[in-house]
Design an enzyme around this catalytic site. Structure first.
Site, short mmCIF file in Angstrom:
data_model
loop_
_atom_site.label_atom_id
_atom_site.label_comp_id
_atom_site.label_asym_id
_atom_site.label_seq_id
_atom_site.Cartn_x
_atom_site.Cartn_y
_atom_site.Cartn_z
N ARG A 146 0.89 -1.18 0.00
CA ARG A 146 0.00 0.00 0.00
C ARG A 146 0.92 1.22 0.00
O ARG A 146 1.66 1.44 0.97
CB ARG A 146 -0.92 0.00 1.21
CG ARG A 146 -1.67 1.32 1.36
CD ARG A 146 -2.83 1.24 2.33
NE ARG A 146 -3.94 0.53 1.75
CZ ARG A 146 -5.18 0.57 2.23
NH1 ARG A 146 -5.46 1.29 3.29
NH2 ARG A 146 -6.15 -0.11 1.64
N HIS B 28 -7.04 0.53 -6.75
CA HIS B 28 -7.27 -0.32 -5.57
C HIS B 28 -7.96 -1.60 -6.07
O HIS B 28 -9.13 -1.85 -5.79
CB HIS B 28 -8.16 0.44 -4.58
CG HIS B 28 -8.20 -0.15 -3.20
ND1 HIS B 28 -7.43 -1.23 -2.82
CD2 HIS B 28 -8.90 0.21 -2.10
CE1 HIS B 28 -7.66 -1.50 -1.55
NE2 HIS B 28 -8.57 -0.65 -1.09
N GLN C 146 -10.00 -4.11 -3.81
CA GLN C 146 -11.33 -3.64 -3.42
C GLN C 146 -12.37 -4.03 -4.46
O GLN C 146 -13.47 -4.46 -4.13
CB GLN C 146 -11.31 -2.10 -3.26
CG GLN C 146 -12.63 -1.55 -2.78
CD GLN C 146 -12.94 -2.00 -1.36
OE1 GLN C 146 -12.11 -1.85 -0.47
NE2 GLN C 146 -14.12 -2.55 -1.14
N ASP D 25 -17.08 7.08 -2.37
CA ASP D 25 -15.90 6.96 -1.50
C ASP D 25 -15.69 8.34 -0.86
O ASP D 25 -16.33 9.32 -1.27
CB ASP D 25 -14.68 6.54 -2.35
CG ASP D 25 -13.45 6.19 -1.51
OD1 ASP D 25 -13.57 6.10 -0.27
OD2 ASP D 25 -12.36 6.03 -2.10
N CYS E 108 -16.15 1.48 -0.15
CA CYS E 108 -15.01 0.65 0.25
C CYS E 108 -14.72 0.74 1.75
O CYS E 108 -14.11 -0.16 2.31
CB CYS E 108 -13.77 1.04 -0.55
SG CYS E 108 -13.25 2.75 -0.29
N ARG F 256 -13.42 -8.85 1.18
CA ARG F 256 -11.99 -8.61 0.95
C ARG F 256 -11.21 -9.87 1.30
O ARG F 256 -10.27 -10.26 0.60
CB ARG F 256 -11.50 -7.43 1.83
CG ARG F 256 -12.11 -6.08 1.47
CD ARG F 256 -11.63 -5.57 0.13
NE ARG F 256 -10.21 -5.49 0.04
CZ ARG F 256 -9.46 -4.48 0.49
NH1 ARG F 256 -10.04 -3.43 1.02
NH2 ARG F 256 -8.14 -4.50 0.38
#
Ligand code: CP
Ligand code: NVA
Length: 308
Positions: free
Chosen positions: A109, A136, A139, A224, A264, A292
């Site tokens: 990340r 991402h 996700q 988001d 997310c 996830r």
């Protein structure tokens, strides 16, 4: 000699998966979820290790990868630049060379997608994008699994992205041709998604200004946060720019009656989404978060145990 032959397989964006692989991965994720619930002892990654480099905070990504590795009989190492040599300036390429001689896969990340690409270029083992400024992908695997579980195949469906054209939005764009859905993105001027990513998706995606236009008839509404990690100083200016982009009951009413809502997480109730929507009957955010774990276990299998 730095690089093994053949080169390892990475997941830096969803474009690293073919549509067939992506669909098979979702089916496998659902299977792994059922196996876990049934108490099946399945540990295909015994004695294997996953290094997880986190330059930014995380709850879901860290816990899902770590738990997934443990369930598979392996082990995950949490590495932060604060307490490794990365934070003291050791080049990313050297980190890639060293770590990938010891561990079996690396999840990163990071702020800059380029860091991820440089790491992957010097890694002997698969590298997984755990979120960059560009994408991402993990996700999206969870989101697509969640849609499949609740509503069936997303092919031909209409998805609305409301708000910032950020990393998660870019992954929704990448996913549109892979899973064959139509994506309408509503964002204020100056907050558009990555132009190259958008161009690559062609006719699958369009950008509009009016959130109601994007939401009209949508099967899935997604949003988001308005300020992503690293943009905290812009929070106030962004709250003004995005003031008309909240997903609330009025906006959900524009969508198809059985539309789902996804986010997310973490979410800011009262900003990008109202509490009534995220805590309401159309929201599937808790399944989305749980998935996830399952989707990433399927990904680890694909990258570390490819079919013979
Ligand atoms: N959605 C997501 O990636 O959450 P974390 O930042 O908690 O990992
Ligand atoms: N766009 C958000 C996603 C967090 C999971 C961020 O980058 O902070």
């Amino acid at each position: 000699m730095d690089k093994p032959s053949p080169a390892p397989r990475h997941l830096l964006t969803l474009l690293d998966l073919s549509p067939e692989e992506a669909r098979a991965l979702l089916a496998r994720a659902i299977e792994l979820k059922a196996m876990l619930r049934a108490g099946v002892d399945y540990r295909p990654l015994r004695h294997r290790t996953l290094a997880m480099i986190f330059e930014k905070a995380s709850t879901r990504t860290r816990v899902s990868f770590e738990t997934g590795m443990v369930q598979f009989g392996g082990h995950a190492l949490f590495l932060s630049p604060r307490d490794t040599q990365l934070g003291r300036g050791e080049p990313i390429e050297d980190n890639a060379r060293v770590l990938s001689r010891m561990v079996d896969a690396v999840m990163i990340r990071t702020f800059s997608h380029e860091t991820l690409e440089r790491f992957a270029a010097h890694s002997r083992v698969p590298v997984i994008n755990g979120l960059s400024d560009m994408a991402h992908p993990c996700q999206l695997l969870a989101d697509m699994q969640t849609y499949l579980e609740h509503r069936g195949d997303i092919r031909g469906r209409r998805v609305a992205w409301i708000g910032d054209g950020n990393n998660v939005c870019n992954s929704y764009i990448n996913a549109a041709p892979v899973f064959d859905y139509q994506l309408v993105i509503a964002c204020p001027e100056g907050f558009e998604p990555n132009a190259t990513v958008l161009a690559a998706a062609g006719a699958h995606c369009q950008v509009v200004r009016d959130p109601r236009e994007a939401a009209a008839g949508a099967d899935l509404i997604v949003t988001d946060v308005w300020a992503s990690m690293g943009q905290e100083e812009e929070q106030r200016a962004r709250a003004i720019a995005f003031a008309d982009y909240q997903v609330n009951e009025a906006l959900m009413a524009e969508a198809a009656p059985d539309a789902l809502f996804m986010h997310c997480l973490p979410a800011h109730r009262g900003e990008e989404v109202s509490a009534a929507v995220i805590d309401g009957p159309q929201s599937v955010v808790w399944d989305e978060a749980e998935n996830r774990l399952h989707a990433q276990k399927a990904l680890l299998e694909l990258l570390l145990l490819p079919p013979a």
